[in-house]
Design a protein around this motif. Structure first.
Motif, mmCIF file in Angstrom:
data_model
loop_
_atom_site.group_PDB
_atom_site.id
_atom_site.type_symbol
_atom_site.label_atom_id
_atom_site.label_comp_id
_atom_site.label_asym_id
_atom_site.label_seq_id
_atom_site.Cartn_x
_atom_site.Cartn_y
_atom_site.Cartn_z
ATOM 1 N N ASN A 135 -30.373 -3.210 -6.757
ATOM 2 C CA ASN A 135 -29.718 -4.344 -6.100
ATOM 3 C C ASN A 135 -29.270 -5.433 -7.069
ATOM 4 O OD1 ASN A 135 -29.970 -3.698 -3.238
ATOM 5 N ND2 ASN A 135 -32.176 -3.749 -3.653
ATOM 6 N N GLU A 136 -29.706 -5.367 -8.322
ATOM 7 C CA GLU A 136 -29.340 -6.468 -9.206
ATOM 8 C C GLU A 136 -28.831 -6.052 -10.575
ATOM 9 O OE1 GLU A 136 -32.322 -9.242 -10.402
ATOM 10 O OE2 GLU A 136 -33.770 -7.741 -11.001
ATOM 11 N N ASP A 172 -25.173 -7.087 -11.382
ATOM 12 C CA ASP A 172 -25.060 -8.532 -11.595
ATOM 13 C C ASP A 172 -25.661 -8.929 -12.948
ATOM 14 O OD1 ASP A 172 -23.933 -8.800 -9.115
ATOM 15 O OD2 ASP A 172 -25.646 -9.795 -8.181
ATOM 16 N N MET A 173 -26.820 -8.379 -13.252
ATOM 17 C CA MET A 173 -27.514 -8.809 -14.464
ATOM 18 C C MET A 173 -26.744 -8.385 -15.718
ATOM 19 S SD MET A 173 -30.113 -10.698 -15.140
ATOM 20 C CE MET A 173 -31.619 -10.671 -14.141
ATOM 21 N N LEU A 180 -23.871 -10.542 -16.901
ATOM 22 C CA LEU A 180 -24.182 -11.792 -17.616
ATOM 23 C C LEU A 180 -24.540 -11.539 -19.075
ATOM 24 C CD1 LEU A 180 -26.760 -13.197 -14.998
ATOM 25 C CD2 LEU A 180 -24.361 -13.884 -15.219
ATOM 26 N N ALA A 213 -30.173 -16.183 -11.448
ATOM 27 C CA ALA A 213 -29.476 -15.241 -12.338
ATOM 28 C C ALA A 213 -28.717 -14.189 -11.539
ATOM 29 C CB ALA A 213 -30.469 -14.579 -13.297
ATOM 30 N N THR A 214 -29.360 -13.657 -10.515
ATOM 31 C CA THR A 214 -28.680 -12.698 -9.633
ATOM 32 C C THR A 214 -28.946 -13.134 -8.195
ATOM 33 O OG1 THR A 214 -30.586 -11.206 -9.409
ATOM 34 C CG2 THR A 214 -29.105 -10.786 -11.251
ATOM 35 N N SER A 215 -28.049 -12.755 -7.312
ATOM 36 C CA SER A 215 -28.241 -13.158 -5.915
ATOM 37 C C SER A 215 -29.476 -12.466 -5.351
ATOM 38 C CB SER A 215 -26.991 -12.844 -5.094
ATOM 39 O OG SER A 215 -26.696 -11.481 -5.197
ATOM 40 N N TYR A 216 -29.804 -11.277 -5.850
ATOM 41 C CA TYR A 216 -30.994 -10.583 -5.364
ATOM 42 C C TYR A 216 -32.256 -11.408 -5.637
ATOM 43 C CZ TYR A 216 -34.337 -6.738 -4.687
ATOM 44 O OH TYR A 216 -35.380 -5.943 -4.263
#
Lengths: 278, 278, 278
Positions: free
Chosen positions: A51-52, A55-56, A59, B101-104
């Protein structure tokens, strides 16, 4: 510019840029990987939930994939994060820990190589041979064979590294008593380090994390791989020399490796690096 | 009674009571969290399977929830254990690692806050701002901003901490160069520690574990948060001062932080603590 | 041949054979388990995915099962790996961490004992009592009771160990201030070590890993258990004696335990071992 100066420049660049290095790695040596990333000047983040990870990694300045304690969900995250990194031109390094020991590890390493464009693959001789497709003797996650120090076997090992790098369009780094680092054309051998380092778990993983820091701070993957390997080797030498010969052992050695990376300086790289280019 | 004496009393209470501190935490710094809990006099237990967290927290004096390497099953266990702790009046501390940092991570931190009554939330400025709902700059799991040392920004940060603590009816602790600890009414600032501590992974997590030990040994959540933060800061100072300035680094620093917590004494707290109450 | 000489012979055999010790263990102390295995001369491999445990254990000289942070998938892997080890006559050691603390741990320990033929079970007094079926006082994963140093209780504890070993046809090892090691007939007590070791997480797990190394290098399970326990105890004593009494603590202690195992010598075993056979 001579190679040592390029390494020093890239080390300085880590200190300035403080790259975020996303790790999807094993739970055995993860703490050491985080600490060595901080010690050299990077910023580690460990995140592996599906789930992340996209996104991570977005960055981050680089992505480290290490299959030391793989499982089905972490492998899925590795591939997803790797593909996202590829889209964003974020460099990815693979540490194929234990490839060759079980078919699950071998297959997983191959799945990652098929699915993700890698900047660097760093492994021991057994792991790299497995990926290349020749028989090797892997003993668990430790190599039972090392790059030859000279002779025909060394020549063959260099040819294999070059061929694999060309085939996969990546940098291949084989670490051992002698290290081989090549992009398929230029090939470096390096011979820093001390054999006692093999008696501390995670010196390979930590080396991969250091390469991750160098990858995140420049745009020369071959130089990044060489820099990480030489930095780790020099740190191991300094740590070993600092051991009390009566009662020092591998507990203290690990602590001193982190200290040496934290203090790694221009002078040490110039005076100690043992690199040959061919 | 002056604040230092209250901290010392609570420290002595840890040594006597030997509180069991249940952790559901990340796999990066979990070993350090267990060791610092033992070093100060607590007894750590790490358990996160949904089949046992309710039973385990029922035996415990406090619960530490740390989302450093969260995943869907550990989050479920965190909330279940937190709810059970609430039923039994066992204090719960949340470390919202990487919120922002992440929406999760942000969503998970909010889910835990919504589902569990917290005694303390401890984070860096980015994480606390995220929870409060203002934009922040989080870089992976490290804060890219710190509590201001003075001026209008420090005033605003204190107001935010007070407002969040009041809104959630909890103690909010923001750690950085300056630390802010408040229950919404009383507010402490503390300024122990050394910036090199940010170069060791897990100093934040370890601070949270220390607060967990203090929470499990008394009934004043504000004092527990302050005590944990001041203890960690003093240990960092002592560890830094003990480094060999020629070759000491962050490997040795972590070892010496654990040593300093193990030896933490009344005299050190009296002579070193830097606390302001307002 | 006297017992010390047998231990020394088996230690030398580890250095020669370099046994691969497959661990399915917890994420709290796994790094320390890997490092102590390397320090004494073994080769650790940590693998727990159901897709590879059968393959990995087949390559190994022994299997360590440690339920410190169990979950439903790791338990399945433990049992599958254990059954495969049994088919291949590879010795298996169980560390039933926290049995008695939660019913999930107690039940899991019993499931493993029912499904896998064990060479050795090593635990603290609470854990072994739980497995034997008598009430015990477990506090999290730490024993709140220790083997008695003398008197009627010690006699009863020895009888329990003997009865459990006979019933399960295994070696039972109870560690504490006094250690009991028995195969149901021969019984050793040992009393090396120092109480400060309980303030470092994982000294029990590391002891189990050392026994795993000894099991993988010979064919006498009782001797292997005794050897691992005495080695760990001596290392703890040496580490404690090497602490700076002003500022040394449990951080340094762990480092020095690894150093002491790395340097463990014939002379230290002869001069320090405290073993009684009955």
């Amino acid at each position: 510019m001579e190679i040592n100066k390029k390494i020093i420049e890239l080390l300085n660049s880590i200190k300035e840029k403080n790259p975020l290095v996303h790790h999807i790695t094993n739970y055995v040596t993860v703490n050491d990987c985080a600490n060595i990333t901080l010690a050299i000047g990077g910023s580690p983040v460990m995140a592996e939930d599906i789930n992340e990870v996209s996104d991570m990694v977005s960055l981050s300045s680089s992505l480290v994939i290490n299959i030391g304690t793989l499982n089905s969900s972490s492998v899925q995250s590795m591939i997803q994060a790797g593909k996202r990194a590829n889209e964003l031109n974020i460099p990815v390094i693979l540490d194929p820990v234990g490839a060759g020991a079980t078919s699950y590890r071998t297959d997983t390493a191959k799945r990652i190589i098929d699915g993700v464009k890698l900047a660097v693959i760093r492994g021991n001789l057994s792991e790299i041979k497995t990926i290349y497709g020749v028989n090797s003797k892997t003993k668990g996650v430790d190599s039972s064979e090392s790059v030859s120090e000279n002779g025909n076997e060394l020549i063959e090992e260099k040819e294999m590294a070059r061929a694999l790098a060309s085939k996969l369009n990546t940098v291949v780094a084989i670490t051992g008593v002698v290290d081989i680092i090549t992009d398929g054309k230029t090939l470096y051998t390096a011979s820093n380090g001390h054999k006692i380092m093999a008696k501390v778990t995670g010196t390979g993983c930590m080396c991969t994390s250091l390469i991750g820091c160098y990858l995140g701070s420049g745009d020369n993957n071959l130089l990044a791989a060489l820099s990480g390997i030489v930095s780790m080797g020099i740190a191991g030498e300094i740590a070993y020399e600092g051991l009390d010969k009566n009662n020092g052992g591998t507990g203290t050695l690990k602590v001193k490796i982190l200290d040496a990376i934290y203090n790694l300086s221009q002078i040490e790289i110039i005076e100690r690096s043992k690199i040959n280019e061919e």
